[in-house]
Design an enzyme around this catalytic site. Structure first.
Site, mmCIF file in Angstrom:
data_model
loop_
_atom_site.group_PDB
_atom_site.id
_atom_site.type_symbol
_atom_site.label_atom_id
_atom_site.label_comp_id
_atom_site.label_asym_id
_atom_site.label_seq_id
_atom_site.Cartn_x
_atom_site.Cartn_y
_atom_site.Cartn_z
ATOM 1 N N ASP A 300 53.410 47.934 40.116
ATOM 2 C CA ASP A 300 53.252 49.297 39.613
ATOM 3 C C ASP A 300 51.804 49.450 39.175
ATOM 4 O O ASP A 300 51.028 48.485 39.175
ATOM 5 C CB ASP A 300 54.209 49.536 38.429
ATOM 6 C CG ASP A 300 54.294 51.002 37.992
ATOM 7 O OD1 ASP A 300 53.878 51.893 38.763
ATOM 8 O OD2 ASP A 300 54.788 51.249 36.879
ATOM 9 N N HIS A 301 51.430 50.662 38.813
ATOM 10 C CA HIS A 301 50.156 50.920 38.144
ATOM 11 C C HIS A 301 50.432 51.290 36.691
ATOM 12 O O HIS A 301 51.291 52.120 36.415
ATOM 13 C CB HIS A 301 49.410 52.077 38.819
ATOM 14 C CG HIS A 301 48.927 51.757 40.190
ATOM 15 N ND1 HIS A 301 48.939 52.683 41.223
ATOM 16 C CD2 HIS A 301 48.416 50.620 40.720
ATOM 17 C CE1 HIS A 301 48.447 52.123 42.316
ATOM 18 N NE2 HIS A 301 48.130 50.869 42.035
ATOM 19 N N TYR A 474 53.885 55.690 37.259
ATOM 20 C CA TYR A 474 55.024 56.051 38.121
ATOM 21 C C TYR A 474 54.767 55.681 39.582
ATOM 22 O O TYR A 474 55.026 56.465 40.483
ATOM 23 C CB TYR A 474 55.369 57.543 37.991
ATOM 24 C CG TYR A 474 55.748 57.958 36.585
ATOM 25 C CD1 TYR A 474 57.027 57.709 36.089
ATOM 26 C CD2 TYR A 474 54.829 58.579 35.748
ATOM 27 C CE1 TYR A 474 57.381 58.073 34.797
ATOM 28 C CE2 TYR A 474 55.175 58.949 34.449
ATOM 29 C CZ TYR A 474 56.449 58.697 33.984
ATOM 30 O OH TYR A 474 56.791 59.062 32.697
ATOM 31 N N HIS A 475 54.283 54.453 39.802
ATOM 32 C CA HIS A 475 54.012 53.986 41.159
ATOM 33 C C HIS A 475 54.724 52.663 41.466
ATOM 34 O O HIS A 475 54.101 51.720 41.961
ATOM 35 C CB HIS A 475 52.500 53.815 41.369
ATOM 36 C CG HIS A 475 51.724 55.081 41.217
ATOM 37 N ND1 HIS A 475 50.372 55.100 40.931
ATOM 38 C CD2 HIS A 475 52.100 56.383 41.311
ATOM 39 C CE1 HIS A 475 49.962 56.358 40.844
ATOM 40 N NE2 HIS A 475 50.992 57.145 41.074
ATOM 41 N N PRO A 476 56.033 52.552 41.221
ATOM 42 C CA PRO A 476 56.727 51.301 41.554
ATOM 43 C C PRO A 476 56.751 51.095 43.062
ATOM 44 O O PRO A 476 56.884 52.047 43.828
ATOM 45 C CB PRO A 476 58.135 51.510 40.985
ATOM 46 C CG PRO A 476 58.326 52.994 40.984
ATOM 47 C CD PRO A 476 56.965 53.571 40.699
#
EC number: 1.1.99.1
Length: 560
Positions: A300-301, A474-476
Site C-alpha cells: 500500500d501507500h 487507499y492503494h492496496p
C-alpha cells in the site's frame, strides 16, 4: 439454490478492472458475460459519488465503501487503520480521489525484468493507457483521444495556490514537469483527473459500462456477494454467490475472471480452496490447490498531511461552510462547473528523496484546504496542505480469511513501517516538505504550521508523529502477484492465469508484483485493457516508440 444460465465468462467484481473486461469482451457479439457486483448501482443523481468535490462523502458511510479495518498495526502504535474499498458499479473508481496518475515508466520496466513478465514494459503498456483514455486537450504520443475514460486537465484560472505550490517545489531545486503522465513523471506539475467535460466523476461504470449495458450478451447482477468459485478438479467451472442471503450459482463455459481487488480477490480465492494449505485446513475449507502466495506480498501507500495556515483568503475554507454549499452544488448540477466540478487535487509531484533511488520514491498531492481525506477534522481558518508519502515501501503484509462466511471481513495486516527504509523516507519527506513551504513562491501564503507543528524537529519526534498520524492513501495491491511458475509466491502468470489451475484468471490491482509509483486506478484500467486483448485472442497493440525520462544518476535536486 437458484441456478442461472451458462455464460462464456463470469466476471466477479464490477470495479476498475471488471467493467473494462465486461465492456471489451462483449464487443464480440457471440460471447456471453455475467458480471457480478456485491454493491448496488452507481446512482447518477447521488452527488456523493458523482460530484468530484464530494469525494470524502462515500468514505464516510458503507453504501459505497466496504470500510475494512486492518488488524492492529504493530509499527503504528497498534492502530486499527482504515482500508476503504469501493462497493457498487465502478468499484473503487466510484469512490476514489479521481487522480489520474499512471505510475512511472520504470515501474513497468521493473516488472518486465522479472521472469515471465517480459511483455509488461512501459512501452508495451503505454498503448493500453492511451486506448483507455480521452483527454480533454487531445491525444499525443502519451495520451489517448477516443477511450471510454474521460480525463480533465487543470485549467487557467483555477486556485492560485496550485501554481504557487508547483513553483515552490521548483524553487527548492526539484524538476518541473508539464505532464505527470507524459515524458517525465519526476518533478512538480499539474495533475489530471478522471472527470467528464460536464464535471461528473468518470468512473468505469460511467465510462465503460454505459457502452456495454445495452448489449444483449451482457448480464449484470448487483447485490451479488460472491461466496466462492466452483471447481471441477483443477478447473474453475462457475461461481456461487449470495443475493438477499440466498445462494445462487452460474456456470462458466470458458473462464471465471476474478476482479475483486487487492482485498476481496485473495479472500474469495481462499474461501474457494485456493491459497496457503495450512490456513485453509485450519478453517475447514476443502483444499483445491495449495498456492502460498494468495494473500501474501500485500502493499500500500502510506501518507502524511502537512498543514499550514494561509495568510491570503484564497483557500477553499469558505466552501466547507454549509451556507455556501447550495450555490456550489447548483453551479455543479446545472452547469458542471465551479468548485464542485474538481477533486481539488490539481497539482502534485514526484521526487527522489535520495540518490539511492533510480526513480521517484515520494509523491505529493497539493490541496488548497486543510482537511483529512475522509472529510474529518477540517481546519476552519484559511489553510492548505500537502499530502506526501513513500511509493515503494519494502514492508509487506498479508490477507487471511477468518471463516467460510463471505459476509465476514478478512484479517488484513499491512505491516506498515516495518522496515528501516520506511522511516528514512518519512523523515526526509517531512523535512523536504517544510523546505518547499519555506520557498519565496509560498511566502505570501504560508502562515503557521498547523500540523505536525514547528516544534517537531528530531527524528524521534517525527517518528512518533508518523506512528500516530500517517494514514493509508487507499492503494492496496500486490496480494496475488504476477510471476513465473517457478516462483513459489507467484499466484498468476503474465496473462493473469492462476498457476496450477484452469479456467481462472485474476485481473485487478492484486496481480501487480510491486506497487506502482502513484495512484492505482489508471494502472488497473490499463492492465484490464491489456489482458482483455489476451483473453479475446487478439494481437497485442503495437509497442509504443515514445521516449521517456530516466534519471540515470542525475542529481536529486539542483543546488544553488
Amino acid at each position: 439454490m437458484s441456478t442461472h444460465n451458462e455464460y462464456d465468462y463470469i466476471i466477479i467484481g464490477a470495479g476498475s478492472a471488471g467493467n473494462v473486461l465486461a465492456t471489451r469482451l462483449t464487443e464480440d457479439a457471440d460471447v456471453s458475460v455475467l458480471l457480478l457486483e456485491a454493491g448496488g448501482p452507481d446512482y447518477r443523481l447521488d452527488f456523493r459519488t458523482q460530484m468530484p468535490a464530494a469525494l470524502a462523502f462515500p468514505l464516510q458511510g458503507k453504501r459505497y465503501n466496504w470500510a475494512y479495518k486492518t488488524d492492529p498495526e504493530p509499527f503504528m502504535n497498534n492502530r486499527r487503520m482504515d482500508c476503504g474499498r469501493g462497493k457498487g458499479l465502478g468499484g473503487s473508481s466510484l469512490i476514489n480521489g479521481m487522480c489520474y496518475i499512471r505510475g512511472n515508466a520504470m515501474d513497468y520496466d521493473n516488472w518486465a525484468s522479472m521472469p515471465g513478465l517480459e511483455d509488461w514494459t512501459y512501452l508495451d503498456c503505454l498503448p493500453y493507457f492511451r486506448k483507455a483514455e480521452t483527454r480533454d486537450i487531445g491525444p499525443n504520443d502519451y495520451h489517448g483521444g477516443d477511450g471510454p475514460l474521460r480525463v480533465t486537465t487543470p485549467k487557467a484560472g483555477n486556485n492560485e495556490l496550485f501554481a504557487a505550490m508547483v513553483e515552490a517545489g521548483v524553487q527548492a531545486g526539484y524538476p518541473r514537469t508539464d505532464d505527470l503522465n507524459g515524458y517525465q513523471q519526476e518533478g512538480f506539475g499539474p495533475m489530471d483527473r478522471t472527470v467528464t467535460p460536464k464535471g461528473r466523476r468518470s468512473s468505469t461504470a460511467r465510462g465503460y459500462l454505459d457502452l456495454a449495458k445495452p448489449r444483449p450478451n451482457l448480464t449484470i447482477v448487483t447485490h451479488a456477494l460472491t461466496d466462492r468459485i466452483l471447481f471441477s478438479g483443477k478447473r474453475a467451472v462457475g461461481v456461487q454467490w449470495l443475493r438477499n442471503d440466498q445462494p445462487q450459482r452460474a456456470t462458466a463455459r470458458r473462464e471465471v475472471l476474478l476482479c475483486g481487488g487487492a482485498i476481496a480477490s485473495p479472500q474469495i480465492l481462499q474461501r474457494s480452496g485456493v491459497g496457503p494449505a495450512d490456513l485453509l485446513r485450519s478453517l475447514d475449507i476443502d483444499l483445491v490447490h495449495h498456492l502460498p502466495g494468495v494473500g501474501a506480498n500485500l502493499q500500500d501507500h502510506l501518507e502524511m498531511y502537512l498543514q499550514y495556515e494561509c495568510k491570503k483568503p484564497v483557500s477553499l475554507a469558505p466552501a466547507l461552510k454549509l451556507y455556501n454549499q447550495p450555490a456550489i452544488g447548483a453551479e455543479w448540477l446545472f452547469l458542471g462547473t465551479g468548485i464542485g466540478a474538481s477533486n481539488q487535487f490539481e497539482a502534485g509531484g514526484f521526487i527522489r528523496s535520495d540518490a539511492e533511488f533510480d526513480w521517484p520514491n515520494l509523491q505529493y498531492h497539493f490541496l488548497p484546504v486543510a482537511i483529512n481525506y475522509n472529510g474529518s477534522n477540517p481546519i476552519k481558518a484559511h489553510s492548505f496542505q500537502m499530502h506526501v508519502g513513500s511509493m515503494r515501501s519494502p514492508s509487506r503484509g498479508r490477507i487471511h480469511v477468518r471463516s467460510k462466511d463471505p459476509r465476514e471481513h478478512p484479517s488484513i495486516l499491512f505491516n506498515y513501517m516495518s522496515h528501516e527504509q520506511d522511516w528514512r523516507e518519512f523523515r526526509a519527506a517531512i523535512r523536504i516538505t517544510r523546505e518547499i513551504f519555506a520557498q519565496p513562491a509560498l511566502a505570501p501564503y504560508s502562515g503557521r504550521e498547523i500540523s505536525p507543528g514547528s516544534a517537531l524537529q528530531t527524528d524521534a519526534q517525527i517518528d512518533a508523529f508518523v506512528r500516530e498520524h500517517a494514514e493509508t492513501a487507499y492503494h492496496p495491491s500486490c496480494s496475488n502477484k504476477m510471476g513465473h511458475a517457478d516462483d513459489p509466491m507467484a499466484v498468476v502468470d503474465g496473462q493473469g492465469r492462476v498457476h496450477g489451475l484452469e479456467g481462472l484468471r485474476i485481473v485487478d490491482a492484486s496481480i501487480m508484483p510491486q506497487v506502482v509509483t502513484g495512484n492505482l486506478n489508471a494502472p488497473t484500467i490499463m492492465m484490464a485493457e491489456k489482458l482483455a486483448d489476451v483473453i479475446r485472442g487478439r494481437t497485442p497493440l503495437a509497442r509504443s516508440t515514445a521516449p521517456y525520462y530516466k534519471a540515470n544518476g542525475a542529481p536529486v535536486r539542483k543546488q544553488d
